[in-house]
Design a protein around this motif. Structure first.
Motif, PDB file in Angstrom:
ATOM      1  N   TRP A 116       8.069   9.623  -8.271  1.00 42.99           N
ATOM      2  CA  TRP A 116       8.027   8.167  -8.286  1.00 42.99           C
ATOM      3  C   TRP A 116       6.667   7.716  -7.776  1.00 42.99           C
ATOM      4  O   TRP A 116       6.293   7.997  -6.635  1.00 42.99           O
ATOM      5  CB  TRP A 116       9.130   7.605  -7.402  1.00 42.99           C
ATOM      6  CG  TRP A 116       9.280   6.109  -7.421  1.00 42.99           C
ATOM      7  CD1 TRP A 116       9.082   5.260  -8.461  1.00 42.99           C
ATOM      8  CD2 TRP A 116       9.700   5.291  -6.319  1.00 42.99           C
ATOM      9  NE1 TRP A 116       9.357   3.971  -8.088  1.00 42.99           N
ATOM     10  CE2 TRP A 116       9.740   3.962  -6.776  1.00 42.99           C
ATOM     11  CE3 TRP A 116      10.057   5.562  -5.007  1.00 42.99           C
ATOM     12  CZ2 TRP A 116      10.107   2.900  -5.966  1.00 42.99           C
ATOM     13  CZ3 TRP A 116      10.425   4.502  -4.201  1.00 42.99           C
ATOM     14  CH2 TRP A 116      10.454   3.189  -4.678  1.00 42.99           C
ATOM     15  N   LEU A 117       5.918   7.004  -8.614  1.00 46.58           N
ATOM     16  CA  LEU A 117       4.648   6.403  -8.230  1.00 46.58           C
ATOM     17  C   LEU A 117       4.928   4.950  -7.893  1.00 46.58           C
ATOM     18  O   LEU A 117       5.380   4.179  -8.748  1.00 46.58           O
ATOM     19  CB  LEU A 117       3.632   6.512  -9.363  1.00 46.58           C
ATOM     20  CG  LEU A 117       2.259   5.905  -9.106  1.00 46.58           C
ATOM     21  CD1 LEU A 117       1.565   6.574  -7.910  1.00 46.58           C
ATOM     22  CD2 LEU A 117       1.387   6.019 -10.356  1.00 46.58           C
ATOM     23  N   VAL A 118       4.685   4.595  -6.642  1.00 49.57           N
ATOM     24  CA  VAL A 118       5.029   3.262  -6.143  1.00 49.57           C
ATOM     25  C   VAL A 118       3.854   2.744  -5.325  1.00 49.57           C
ATOM     26  O   VAL A 118       3.036   3.519  -4.825  1.00 49.57           O
ATOM     27  CB  VAL A 118       6.344   3.330  -5.320  1.00 49.57           C
ATOM     28  CG1 VAL A 118       6.197   4.221  -4.106  1.00 49.57           C
ATOM     29  CG2 VAL A 118       6.855   1.959  -4.940  1.00 49.57           C
ATOM     30  N   PHE A 119       3.788   1.424  -5.168  1.00 46.31           N
ATOM     31  CA  PHE A 119       2.648   0.803  -4.507  1.00 46.31           C
ATOM     32  C   PHE A 119       3.098  -0.146  -3.406  1.00 46.31           C
ATOM     33  O   PHE A 119       4.056  -0.893  -3.574  1.00 46.31           O
ATOM     34  CB  PHE A 119       1.806   0.037  -5.539  1.00 46.31           C
ATOM     35  CG  PHE A 119       1.280   0.923  -6.619  1.00 46.31           C
ATOM     36  CD1 PHE A 119       0.056   1.553  -6.477  1.00 46.31           C
ATOM     37  CD2 PHE A 119       2.021   1.156  -7.762  1.00 46.31           C
ATOM     38  CE1 PHE A 119      -0.422   2.397  -7.472  1.00 46.31           C
ATOM     39  CE2 PHE A 119       1.562   1.994  -8.764  1.00 46.31           C
ATOM     40  CZ  PHE A 119       0.328   2.624  -8.612  1.00 46.31           C
ATOM     41  N   SER A 120       2.371  -0.108  -2.295  1.00 45.39           N
ATOM     42  CA  SER A 120       2.567  -1.048  -1.205  1.00 45.39           C
ATOM     43  C   SER A 120       1.648  -2.229  -1.477  1.00 45.39           C
ATOM     44  O   SER A 120       0.431  -2.112  -1.369  1.00 45.39           O
ATOM     45  CB  SER A 120       2.207  -0.381   0.127  1.00 45.39           C
ATOM     46  OG  SER A 120       2.259  -1.320   1.166  1.00 45.39           O
TER      47      SER A 120
ATOM     48  N   ALA B 230      -5.328   1.829 -10.976  1.00 46.92           N
ATOM     49  CA  ALA B 230      -5.692   0.502 -11.469  1.00 46.92           C
ATOM     50  C   ALA B 230      -4.661  -0.556 -11.076  1.00 46.92           C
ATOM     51  O   ALA B 230      -5.007  -1.707 -10.835  1.00 46.92           O
ATOM     52  CB  ALA B 230      -5.856   0.526 -12.992  1.00 46.92           C
ATOM     53  N   PHE B 231      -3.391  -0.160 -10.968  1.00 47.79           N
ATOM     54  CA  PHE B 231      -2.331  -1.114 -10.653  1.00 47.79           C
ATOM     55  C   PHE B 231      -2.504  -1.724  -9.267  1.00 47.79           C
ATOM     56  O   PHE B 231      -2.321  -2.924  -9.085  1.00 47.79           O
ATOM     57  CB  PHE B 231      -0.970  -0.418 -10.757  1.00 47.79           C
ATOM     58  CG  PHE B 231       0.200  -1.337 -10.577  1.00 47.79           C
ATOM     59  CD1 PHE B 231       0.627  -2.140 -11.630  1.00 47.79           C
ATOM     60  CD2 PHE B 231       0.878  -1.395  -9.380  1.00 47.79           C
ATOM     61  CE1 PHE B 231       1.709  -2.988 -11.476  1.00 47.79           C
ATOM     62  CE2 PHE B 231       1.962  -2.241  -9.213  1.00 47.79           C
ATOM     63  CZ  PHE B 231       2.372  -3.041 -10.266  1.00 47.79           C
ATOM     64  N   HIS B 232      -2.850  -0.887  -8.270  1.00 46.41           N
ATOM     65  CA  HIS B 232      -3.040  -1.359  -6.894  1.00 46.41           C
ATOM     66  C   HIS B 232      -3.675  -0.236  -6.085  1.00 46.41           C
ATOM     67  O   HIS B 232      -3.471   0.934  -6.377  1.00 46.41           O
ATOM     68  CB  HIS B 232      -1.691  -1.763  -6.278  1.00 46.41           C
ATOM     69  CG  HIS B 232      -1.823  -2.644  -5.074  1.00 46.41           C
ATOM     70  ND1 HIS B 232      -2.090  -2.147  -3.830  1.00 46.41           N
ATOM     71  CD2 HIS B 232      -1.721  -3.983  -4.937  1.00 46.41           C
ATOM     72  CE1 HIS B 232      -2.151  -3.151  -2.966  1.00 46.41           C
ATOM     73  NE2 HIS B 232      -1.926  -4.275  -3.620  1.00 46.41           N
ATOM     74  N   SER B 233      -4.413  -0.581  -5.039  1.00 41.11           N
ATOM     75  CA  SER B 233      -5.112   0.437  -4.245  1.00 41.11           C
ATOM     76  C   SER B 233      -4.220   1.181  -3.254  1.00 41.11           C
ATOM     77  O   SER B 233      -4.581   2.258  -2.800  1.00 41.11           O
ATOM     78  CB  SER B 233      -6.280  -0.205  -3.487  1.00 41.11           C
ATOM     79  OG  SER B 233      -5.791  -1.185  -2.590  1.00 41.11           O
TER      80      SER B 233
END
Length: 130
Positions: A105-109, A84-87
């Motif tokens: 670590w869950l991280v988003f580009s 939900a935070f980012h695709s």
């Protein structure tokens, strides 16, 4: 500089590959995770959503594996998993010699080579906000 403003270095990044979201940010995420888990015996990286759907063609796996080298790493492609935070999500897992997870670590580009994560206090710019 206020919390919402970005420096020119944040706005104009230079990197390799056809997409900064698919190469620059994953490479930087891998570098940061490698630094914080310097004693890891191996890594697993799960790519989600758009990163998994188009990552092979955009060299996402190469960018990550190059940065984690020489420690062995496995890439898992999960294009149907969208957070939900980012695709453009990535989950890095560091493992010890027995294969036990020692850090995750869950991280988003989030575009333009920038990274963010749930709980990040920085404002995330969207294309329609520019």
């Amino acid at each position: 500089m206020s919390a919402g403003m970005q420096s020119l270095r944040e706005l104009y990044r230079i990197g390799t590959g056809p997409s900064s979201s698919h190469t620059m940010a994953p490479r930087e995420a891998a570098r940061l995770f490698r630094q914080r888990t310097s004693g890891a015996h191996s890594y697993t990286v799960e790519l989600y959503g758009s990163l998994a759907a188009t990552g092979r063609g955009h060299l996402t796996d190469k960018a990550i594996l190059d940065e984690l080298s020489p420690v062995p790493a496995t890439i898992l492609w999960k294009p149907d998993t969208i957070h939900a935070f980012h695709s453009n999500g990535m989950k890095f897992t560091a493992r010890d010699a027995h294969g036990t997870a020692i850090d995750e670590w869950l991280v988003f580009s989030v575009g333009g080579g920038a990274l963010s994560w749930e709980g990040d206090v920085r404002e995330i710019p969207h294309v329609y906000d520019l």
